[in-house]
Write an enzyme that holds these catalytic residues in place. Structure first.
Site, PDB file in Angstrom:
ATOM      1  N   HIS A  40      13.157 -17.455 -35.770  1.00 26.22           N
ATOM      2  CA  HIS A  40      13.138 -19.068 -36.397  1.00 26.22           C
ATOM      3  C   HIS A  40      14.387 -19.788 -35.415  1.00 26.22           C
ATOM      4  CE1 HIS A  40      14.632 -16.992 -40.335  1.00 26.22           C
ATOM      5  NE2 HIS A  40      13.835 -17.831 -41.189  1.00 26.22           N
ATOM      6  N   GLY A 150       5.685 -20.277 -38.308  1.00 32.88           N
ATOM      7  CA  GLY A 150       5.175 -18.722 -37.547  1.00 32.88           C
ATOM      8  C   GLY A 150       4.265 -18.354 -37.426  1.00 32.88           C
ATOM      9  N   MET A 187      10.333  -9.835 -36.268  1.00 37.05           N
ATOM     10  CA  MET A 187      11.279 -10.434 -37.071  1.00 37.05           C
ATOM     11  C   MET A 187      11.273 -10.660 -38.940  1.00 37.05           C
ATOM     12  SD  MET A 187      14.332 -11.097 -33.918  1.00 37.05           S
ATOM     13  CE  MET A 187      14.183 -10.144 -32.622  1.00 37.05           C
TER      14      MET A 187
HETATM   15  O1  PAF Z   1       8.851 -19.310 -44.125  1.00 37.86           O
HETATM   16  C1  PAF Z   1       9.362 -19.637 -44.724  1.00 37.86           C
HETATM   17  O2  PAF Z   1      11.531 -19.754 -44.396  1.00 37.86           O
HETATM   18  C2  PAF Z   1       9.022 -21.055 -45.945  1.00 37.86           C
HETATM   19  O3  PAF Z   1       8.370 -20.162 -46.581  1.00 37.86           O
HETATM   20  C3  PAF Z   1       9.240 -22.310 -45.690  1.00 37.86           C
HETATM   21  C4  PAF Z   1       8.440 -22.959 -44.842  1.00 37.86           C
HETATM   22  C5  PAF Z   1      10.833 -22.745 -45.106  1.00 37.86           C
HETATM   23  C6  PAF Z   1       9.455 -22.748 -47.042  1.00 37.86           C
HETATM   24  O4  PAF Z   1      10.184 -22.715 -47.465  1.00 37.86           O
END
Ligand code: PAF
EC number: 6.3.2.1
Length: 282
Positions: A40, A150, A187
């Protein structure tokens, strides 16, 4: 504890981004469901490179969990997430609650056809409709110029690219490479469910996919390679195996052999954890 501004309503989000947009800054969006890891944070860094003001969102979206999946058990740790986002250079966090996102009588769904027929589409009924709906809402709420997703969730990335194109949304979708642990495991927030023993076995997923990629690149027919990969995963304790497929990266249609733009995809369960991964082939 580092400090970052957090807004929880769409009105506050718009009020917080407006002055930056008026200053001529590009707005970057990083949608997340929290439980953040380095993958992230790479999305946030990519957004920083493309935009002058970066909004990260934290929302565990109930619409993308089907009844067989445990929404309540999804990991949540907002305080740690906020610290990480502040340290990585996000400017604002939008963390709405379910009532803000889905007011009473909410009844609209965004459905992307075609490429959702494959892979996680049948394996997770309703999942991509939930993702497409929440991402469309987040796009309308934040009105970003760019948004980062990602490649680990490659099918999700393609679904979002498709809906952005099909609905003429003026947003550049920035793909960000998968971040892996030292042993190659991609991850994921869900990796924290793995026991110590399962975490060791989990490394077999990227290892067996890499071996299959090498065979496919050498021109082998897909069917026996995919079968060999499924057998390797099974003997490492993965069960059930949802799919191991060679697909066209654009349409996600399964392919009988590697060709330009093909990609290998797998999803399999290890204990209570569902792991997914994908690798480019040609
Ligand atoms: O990849 C994620 O964490 C989720 O699918 C997203 C894109 C935030 C939508 O809820």
């Amino acid at each position: 504890m580092l400090k970052i501004d957090v807004v929880r309503s769409v009105a506050a989000l718009r009020a917080a981004t407006r002055p930056h947009r008026h200053d001529g800054k590009r707005i970057g969006l990083v949608p997340t469901m929290g439980a953040l890891h380095q993958g992230h944070l790479e999305l946030v860094k990519a957004a920083r490179r493309h935009a002058g003001f970066v909004v990260a969102t934290i929302f565990v979206n109930p619409l993308q969990f089907n009844p067989a999946e445990d929404l309540d058990a999804y990991p949540r740790d907002e305080a740690t997430d906020l610290n990480l986002l502040a340290a990585t250079g996000a400017d604002l966090v939008f963390a709405p609650n379910v009532a803000e996102m889905y007011p009473k009588h909410f009844s609209t769904e965004v459905k992307v056809g075609g490429l959702t027929k494959y892979l996680d589409g049948p394996a997770r009924p309703g999942h991509f409709e939930g993702v497409a709906t929440v991402v469309t809402k987040l796009f309308n709420q934040a009105q970003p110029d760019i948004a980062c997703f990602g490649e680990k969730d490659f099918q999700q990335l393609q679904v979002i690219r498709r809906l952005t194109r099909d609905l003429d949304l003026p947003i550049e979708i920035v793909p960000v490479p998968t971040v892996r642990d030292e042993d190659g495991l991609a991850m994921s927030s869900r990796n924290r469910y793995l026991t110590e023993k399962e975490r060791i076995a989990a490394a077999l997923l990227p290892a067996s996919l890499r071996a299959a990629v090498a065979d496919l690149q050498a021109g082998a027919a897909a069917a026996p390679i995919l079968e060999k990969t499924r057998a390797a995963l099974k003997s490492a304790g993965f069960a059930p195996i949802d799919y191991v497929e060679l697909c066209d990266a654009e349409t996600l249609q399964p392919l009988p052999a590697a060709r330009e733009g093909s990609r290998l995809f797998a999803a399999a369960h290890l204990g209570r954890t569902r792991l997914i991964d994908n690798w480019p082939v040609l």
